[in-house]
Design an enzyme around this catalytic site. Structure first.
Site, short mmCIF file in Angstrom:
data_model
loop_
_atom_site.label_atom_id
_atom_site.label_comp_id
_atom_site.label_asym_id
_atom_site.label_seq_id
_atom_site.Cartn_x
_atom_site.Cartn_y
_atom_site.Cartn_z
N ILE A 62 -14.98 0.09 8.38
CA ILE A 62 -14.06 -0.76 7.59
C ILE A 62 -12.86 -1.10 8.47
CG2 ILE A 62 -12.69 -0.93 5.47
CD1 ILE A 62 -14.18 1.57 4.53
N HIS A 63 -12.58 -2.38 8.61
CA HIS A 63 -11.42 -2.74 9.43
C HIS A 63 -10.75 -4.03 8.97
CE1 HIS A 63 -14.44 -5.39 11.18
NE2 HIS A 63 -13.43 -6.13 11.59
N ARG A 64 -11.36 -4.73 8.00
CA ARG A 64 -10.83 -6.04 7.63
C ARG A 64 -9.45 -5.89 6.98
NH1 ARG A 64 -13.32 -10.17 8.84
NH2 ARG A 64 -15.15 -9.12 9.62
#
Ligand code: UD1
Length: 372
Positions: free
Chosen positions: A215-217
């Site tokens: 997860i990085h958005r």
């Protein structure tokens, strides 16, 4: 030598621009395919948007890419800073190197910045992975895709939804080439190596099955009131399925102090992994939980169930044909889908057309016959 003979012997100079992690596995096969094509000269420019060893250098090594001829070293910053920095530093490189064609990849800030520079200098641009649309303009990548596609002279699409989107936006048909998915070229080539990844074996040792999380958005990690429930949900899922979670630098910074110690033990938080090691973990995962674009495609190719923590996707074929399910922010649904998968009822999928490991060869042959 006559004028005609001189022209026919002139090499085509292709300059590739890469900047961030998701560019590297797309550019590597194209660089390779062009190196096998007569009459091509190549230059590789790294903008330096990603600069950590494990966000950049490891990928160059594992993908067997040549060292960049030029590194602009732009680093991090706001969108405007990063984009303008790439533009000012890239312009003199184009003027100096005089390429016949600049190839840009995907949808990161470096992609749009380089396309803007070239269009003002009247240097032709080819966009690899053109035509993808999430129809969500809150995503910085969507803006980068729209701008780049409007400016590009050759648009290489991975699937036919890309062609439909481009034609709808008024891009002339003759500029568009449906070539398939270049990222799958890297995957196909490195799958045998991934099967021997010692790092993946070490991380998964002792686990009968596991889920893989990325997860990085910004829309998921920048606001604690969104990130915290996601981390809680992952903590709960990890009670029935161990989770391996390579953490992007942006996410690492945001989740500092957010995960209780007992949950941290069950969630295996590790540094971002190299291409081969991540691929190895992905192919044996029971489920992938992600907000990445590329991982939706890789998991579809591998036939691994993918639960995407986004409301939309610019890669709809991964949902219509592949194993991808859009979860959005519905974390109850995330639990239900994980339970379905653990109960042996995952969504079945198939590999989309032209995701066959040969997209980069099709790009090389299109470039070889391109006459502007
Ligand atoms: C970029 C891309 C995104 C892609 C992602 C993959 C844009 C608009 N976004 O987002 O589409 O999915 O890469 O990784 O181009 N940082 C480091 N080391 C690095 C790189 C970044 O520490 O090598 C940190 C910095 O604090 C930086 C933050 O991560 O501010 C975000 O990096 P940035 O390149 O701005 O965007 P990404 O979130 O990585």
């Amino acid at each position: 030598m006559t004028e005609t003979a001189r022209i026919s012997f002139k090499k085509m100079h292709v300059l590739h621009v890469v900047g961030a992690r998701p560019n590297f596995m797309k550019a590597a096969p194209v660089l390779h395919a062009l190196s096998q094509t007569d009459g091509m000269e190549q230059t590789l420019v790294h903008t330096g948007q990603h600069y950590d060893v494990n966000m950049s250098e490891v990928f160059f090594q594992q993908l067997g890419m040549p060292q960049p001829d030029v590194n602009l070293g732009v680093g991090s910053g706001s969108h405007a800073q990063q984009t303008s920095e790439v533009m000012s530093l890239f312009e003199p490189v184009v003027l100096d190197r005089k390429p016949d064609m600049v190839l840009v990849y995907g949808d990161v800030n470096s992609t749009a910045a380089a396309a803007l520079v070239c269009s003002k200098l009247m240097v032709p641009v080819g966009h690899v992975e053109a035509g993808l649309r999430s129809y969500d303009r809150a995503m910085p990548e969507e803006i980068n895709r729209l701008v780049t596609d409007q400016l590009a002279d050759l648009l290489f699409t991975p699937s036919d939804d890309g062609d439909v989107n481009l034609l709808r936006e008024g891009i002339p048909r003759e500029k568009v080439r449906l070539v398939g998915n270049v990222m799958i070229d890297s995957l196909v080539r490195l799958l045998p190596e991934a099967k021997n990844s010692q790092e993946a074996k070490r991380l998964a040792s002792g686990l009968d099955r596991y889920g893989l999380v990325t997860i990085h958005r910004p829309s998921n990690v920048d606001d604690p009131s969104t990130l915290l429930p996601i981390l809680d949900a992952l903590g709960e899922i990890s009670q029935s399925l161990p989770l391996i979670f390579p953490v992007h630098p942006r996410t690492r910074e945001r989740m500092e102090g957010m995960i209780p110690a007992d949950v941290q033990k069950r969630l295996k938080l590790v540094e971002p992994l190299g291409y081969v090691d991540f691929l190895a973990l992905q192919m044996s995962a029971t489920v992938v939980i992600t907000d990445s674009g590329g991982i939706q495609e890789e998991s579809t190719y591998l036939g691994v169930p993918c639960l995407t923590l986004r409301e939309n996707t610019e890669r709809p074929v991964t949902v219509t044909l592949g194993t991808n399910v859009l979860i959005g922010h519905d974390l109850k649904r995330l639990h239900v889908e994980v339970e379905n998968i653990l109960a042996g009822n995952p969504k079945e999928g198939e590999i989309p057309p032209l995701w066959d490991g040969h997209a980069s060869e099709r790009i090389a042959s299109e470039l070889a016959k391109w006459d502007g």
